[in-house]
Design a protein around this motif. Structure first.
Motif, PDB file in Angstrom:
ATOM      1  N   ILE A 158       0.724  -1.246  -0.294  1.00  0.00           N
ATOM      2  CA  ILE A 158       0.054  -0.061  -0.022  1.00  0.00           C
ATOM      3  C   ILE A 158       1.088   1.259  -0.001  1.00  0.00           C
ATOM      4  N   PRO A 159       0.700   2.003  -0.895  1.00  0.00           N
ATOM      5  CA  PRO A 159       1.696   3.054  -0.849  1.00  0.00           C
ATOM      6  C   PRO A 159       1.416   3.985   0.346  1.00  0.00           C
ATOM      7  N   SER A 160       2.289   4.638   0.974  1.00  0.00           N
ATOM      8  CA  SER A 160       2.400   5.505   2.058  1.00  0.00           C
ATOM      9  C   SER A 160       1.142   6.495   2.023  1.00  0.00           C
ATOM     10  N   ALA A 161       0.731   7.218   1.086  1.00  0.00           N
ATOM     11  CA  ALA A 161       0.075   8.292   0.910  1.00  0.00           C
ATOM     12  C   ALA A 161      -1.304   7.545   0.962  1.00  0.00           C
ATOM     13  N   ALA A 162      -1.388   6.439   0.721  1.00  0.00           N
ATOM     14  CA  ALA A 162      -2.869   5.834   0.648  1.00  0.00           C
ATOM     15  C   ALA A 162      -3.242   5.255   1.982  1.00  0.00           C
ATOM     16  N   VAL A 163      -2.309   5.063   2.835  1.00  0.00           N
ATOM     17  CA  VAL A 163      -2.596   4.803   4.123  1.00  0.00           C
ATOM     18  C   VAL A 163      -3.527   5.726   4.866  1.00  0.00           C
ATOM     19  N   ASP A 164      -4.602   5.506   5.023  1.00  0.00           N
ATOM     20  CA  ASP A 164      -5.562   6.580   5.296  1.00  0.00           C
ATOM     21  C   ASP A 164      -6.171   6.043   6.812  1.00  0.00           C
ATOM     22  N   GLY A 165      -7.193   6.767   7.174  1.00  0.00           N
ATOM     23  CA  GLY A 165      -7.894   6.165   8.520  1.00  0.00           C
ATOM     24  C   GLY A 165      -8.481   4.894   8.205  1.00  0.00           C
ATOM     25  N   ALA A 166      -8.810   4.664   7.005  1.00  0.00           N
ATOM     26  CA  ALA A 166      -9.672   3.355   7.159  1.00  0.00           C
ATOM     27  C   ALA A 166      -8.680   2.100   7.022  1.00  0.00           C
ATOM     28  N   VAL A 167      -7.466   2.419   6.516  1.00  0.00           N
ATOM     29  CA  VAL A 167      -6.390   1.441   6.706  1.00  0.00           C
ATOM     30  C   VAL A 167      -5.887   1.355   8.054  1.00  0.00           C
ATOM     31  N   THR A 168      -5.550   2.321   8.716  1.00  0.00           N
ATOM     32  CA  THR A 168      -5.115   1.945   9.859  1.00  0.00           C
ATOM     33  C   THR A 168      -6.255   1.607  11.022  1.00  0.00           C
ATOM     34  N   ASN A 169      -7.455   1.838  10.567  1.00  0.00           N
ATOM     35  CA  ASN A 169      -8.413   1.352  11.475  1.00  0.00           C
ATOM     36  C   ASN A 169      -8.593  -0.183  11.425  1.00  0.00           C
ATOM     37  N   ALA A 170      -8.326  -0.411  10.201  1.00  0.00           N
ATOM     38  CA  ALA A 170      -8.440  -2.109   9.637  1.00  0.00           C
ATOM     39  C   ALA A 170      -6.815  -2.837  10.158  1.00  0.00           C
ATOM     40  N   LEU A 171      -5.941  -2.120  10.612  1.00  0.00           N
ATOM     41  CA  LEU A 171      -4.726  -2.943  11.069  1.00  0.00           C
ATOM     42  C   LEU A 171      -5.022  -3.126  12.613  1.00  0.00           C
ATOM     43  N   ARG A 172      -4.536  -4.424  12.859  1.00  0.00           N
ATOM     44  CA  ARG A 172      -4.747  -4.855  14.236  1.00  0.00           C
ATOM     45  C   ARG A 172      -3.475  -4.652  15.016  1.00  0.00           C
ATOM     46  N   THR A 173      -3.470  -4.433  16.454  1.00  0.00           N
ATOM     47  CA  THR A 173      -2.184  -4.488  17.268  1.00  0.00           C
ATOM     48  C   THR A 173      -1.643  -5.984  17.075  1.00  0.00           C
ATOM     49  N   GLY A 174      -0.447  -6.000  16.936  1.00  0.00           N
ATOM     50  CA  GLY A 174       0.230  -7.505  16.729  1.00  0.00           C
ATOM     51  C   GLY A 174       0.558  -7.566  15.086  1.00  0.00           C
ATOM     52  N   ASP A 175      -0.070  -6.633  14.238  1.00  0.00           N
ATOM     53  CA  ASP A 175       0.336  -6.981  13.073  1.00  0.00           C
ATOM     54  C   ASP A 175       1.840  -6.798  12.786  1.00  0.00           C
ATOM     55  N   PHE A 176       2.334  -7.441  11.910  1.00  0.00           N
ATOM     56  CA  PHE A 176       3.808  -7.206  11.402  1.00  0.00           C
ATOM     57  C   PHE A 176       3.630  -6.462  10.139  1.00  0.00           C
ATOM     58  N   VAL A 177       4.522  -5.290  10.097  1.00  0.00           N
ATOM     59  CA  VAL A 177       4.382  -4.265   9.105  1.00  0.00           C
ATOM     60  C   VAL A 177       6.021  -4.300   8.496  1.00  0.00           C
ATOM     61  N   GLY A 178       6.088  -4.357   7.248  1.00  0.00           N
ATOM     62  CA  GLY A 178       7.327  -4.022   6.238  1.00  0.00           C
ATOM     63  C   GLY A 178       7.295  -2.972   5.768  1.00  0.00           C
ATOM     64  N   ALA A 179       8.453  -2.197   5.602  1.00  0.00           N
ATOM     65  CA  ALA A 179       8.296  -0.980   4.906  1.00  0.00           C
ATOM     66  C   ALA A 179       9.051  -1.503   3.418  1.00  0.00           C
ATOM     67  N   TYR A 180       7.960  -1.400   2.249  1.00  0.00           N
ATOM     68  CA  TYR A 180       8.191  -1.569   1.108  1.00  0.00           C
ATOM     69  C   TYR A 180       9.328  -0.830   0.411  1.00  0.00           C
ATOM     70  N   THR A 181       9.890  -1.548  -0.520  1.00  0.00           N
ATOM     71  CA  THR A 181      10.988  -1.025  -1.466  1.00  0.00           C
ATOM     72  C   THR A 181      10.706  -1.279  -2.850  1.00  0.00           C
ATOM     73  N   PRO A 182      10.976  -0.210  -3.619  1.00  0.00           N
ATOM     74  CA  PRO A 182      11.069  -0.540  -5.112  1.00  0.00           C
ATOM     75  C   PRO A 182      12.280  -1.007  -5.672  1.00  0.00           C
ATOM     76  N   ASP A 183      13.232  -1.263  -4.755  1.00  0.00           N
ATOM     77  CA  ASP A 183      14.459  -1.709  -5.097  1.00  0.00           C
ATOM     78  C   ASP A 183      14.439  -3.063  -5.906  1.00  0.00           C
ATOM     79  N   ALA A 184      15.204  -3.378  -6.852  1.00  0.00           N
ATOM     80  CA  ALA A 184      15.003  -4.623  -7.416  1.00  0.00           C
ATOM     81  C   ALA A 184      15.737  -5.792  -6.597  1.00  0.00           C
ATOM     82  N   GLY A 185      14.886  -6.775  -6.545  1.00  0.00           N
ATOM     83  CA  GLY A 185      15.518  -7.944  -5.643  1.00  0.00           C
ATOM     84  C   GLY A 185      14.876  -7.992  -3.945  1.00  0.00           C
ATOM     85  N   LEU A 186      14.223  -7.020  -3.738  1.00  0.00           N
ATOM     86  CA  LEU A 186      13.875  -6.876  -2.471  1.00  0.00           C
ATOM     87  C   LEU A 186      12.391  -6.708  -1.944  1.00  0.00           C
TER      88      LEU A 186
END
Length: 262
Positions: free
Chosen positions: A184-212
Motif C-alpha cells: 500500500i503506497p504510504s500516501a494511501a494509508v488513510d484512516g480506513a487502513v489504520t483502523n483495519a490494522l490490528r495490534t500485533g500485525d507485522f509491518v514491512g517497509a516496502y522498497t521499489p529496489d530490485a530484488g527486495l
C-alpha cells in the motif's frame, strides 16, 4: 552379530545425517534471563488474543540495543542457531517475539525459533527465511499477507527476490525467487487502513529496489495516542527498540506490506 552391529551403526549415522540441526543453542546468561522473563509474561497473559500477546511480549524488549547482522551463517560459513537477546536487528526482534508467543518452556522457544526462522526446520543458510514475505509464502507460515484486502489502492508487483539490478545477487548461494509482492503506497494509508490494522500485525517497509520486498520490519501497536510502529531502529537517534508514530514513519517509506500473525 558383528554384521548386525555394523548395520545398526550405519543406520544411526544416516539418521544423524538426515536429522535437522540441534534446536538448543548456547545462550549467554543475559539472553537466558530475558527468554525466561518473556516466557513468564506469556504464562501470565491468560486468555489474551494473539495480537495483544505479541504487543505485551514485544513491549518487554523496548530499549533493547540495536545490533546489525545478528545471525551467523553464509554460503561459505556454517549456519548457527542464534538466540542473542542482548541486541536485536529488526528481523531477529520479530523472530524472538513470534517464537516466544508460541512457547511455554525454553526448549519450546528454541524449537519454535527454528520453525520461525527456517524452512523445514533445518538450521541452514539456504533454508533461512531471508525475506519478510517468506513468513507468509513459505512452508509453515507464521502469518497471512493481508495487504491486498486493506485498501483498494494496494499495488501488486512482481519481484525477483535476491536479484540485484546489475545481475548479481544480494545473498550468494541463495536462488532467485519470483514472487508477487503487494504493498500500500504510504500516501494511501488513510484512516480506513489504520483502523483495519490490528495490534500485533507485522509491518514491512516496502522498497521499489530490485530484488527486495522490504527494507525494515516491525510491529503495529494501537495506543491511546494513535498507532505506532514498534521496531528495532538503527537510526542514530534511536539505536534501540522504539515506538515510532506510524504517521511519522510512513513519511519516510514508499509503502507498507502487512502480515497478520496466525
Amino acid at each position: 552379530m558383528r554384521i548386525t552391529v555394523r548395520i545398526m551403526l550405519v543406520l544411526a549415522a544416516l539418521v544423524c545425517a538426515l536429522a535437522p540441526a540441534s534446536a538448543a543453542p548456547t545462550v549467554d546468561d543475559a539472553s537466558a534471563r530475558k527468554i525466561d522473563e518473556l516466557l513468564t509474561v506469556r504464562a501470565e497473559s491468560g486468555g489474551l488474543g494473539r495480537g495483544e500477546l505479541i504487543e505485551r511480549l514485544s513491549a518487554r524488549l523496548l530499549g533493547t540495543p540495536y545490533g546489525a547482522n545478528m545471525l551467523i551463517g553464509s554460503a561459505t560459513e556454517p549456519e548457527q542457531l542464534v538466540a542473542d537477546l542482548r541486541r536485536v536487528d529488526c528481523f531477529t526482534y520479530l523472530d524472538y517475539i513470534e517464537a516466544v508467543s508460541r512457547s511455554s518452556t525454553r526448549d519450546e522457544f528454541f524449537t519454535n525459533l527454528v520453525t520461525t526462522r527456517y524452512i523445514d526446520g533445518r538450521v541452514e543458510f539456504a533454508q533461512r527465511k531471508h525475506f519478510f514475505t517468506d513468513w507468509a509464502a513459505r512452508q509453515r507460515p507464521a502469518a497471512t499477507d493481508i495487504t491486498a484486502g486493506l485498501s483498494p489502492a494496494a499495488v501488486a508487483t512482481t519481484k525477483h527476490l535476491n536479484a540485484k539490478a546489475d545481475g548479481g545477487t544480494y545473498l550468494p548461494g541463495i536462488p532467485v525467487v519470483d514472487r508477487t509482492v503487494t504493498y500500500i503506497p504510504s500516501a494511501a494509508v488513510d484512516g480506513a487502513v489504520t483502523n483495519a490494522l490490528r495490534t500485533g500485525d507485522f509491518v514491512g517497509a516496502y522498497t521499489p529496489d530490485a530484488g527486495l520486498d522490504v527494507t525494515h520490519v516491525g510491529i503495529l501497536v494501537h495506543t491511546p495516542n494513535g498507532p505506532v510502529f514498534r521496531n528495532a531502529s538503527s537510526l542514530a537517534a534511536n539505536n534501540q527498540v522504539v515506538d515510532t508514530a506510524l504517521a511519522d514513519y510512513l513519511r519516510t517509506v514508499p509503502g507498507i506490506v502487512v502480515l497478520r500473525p496466525l
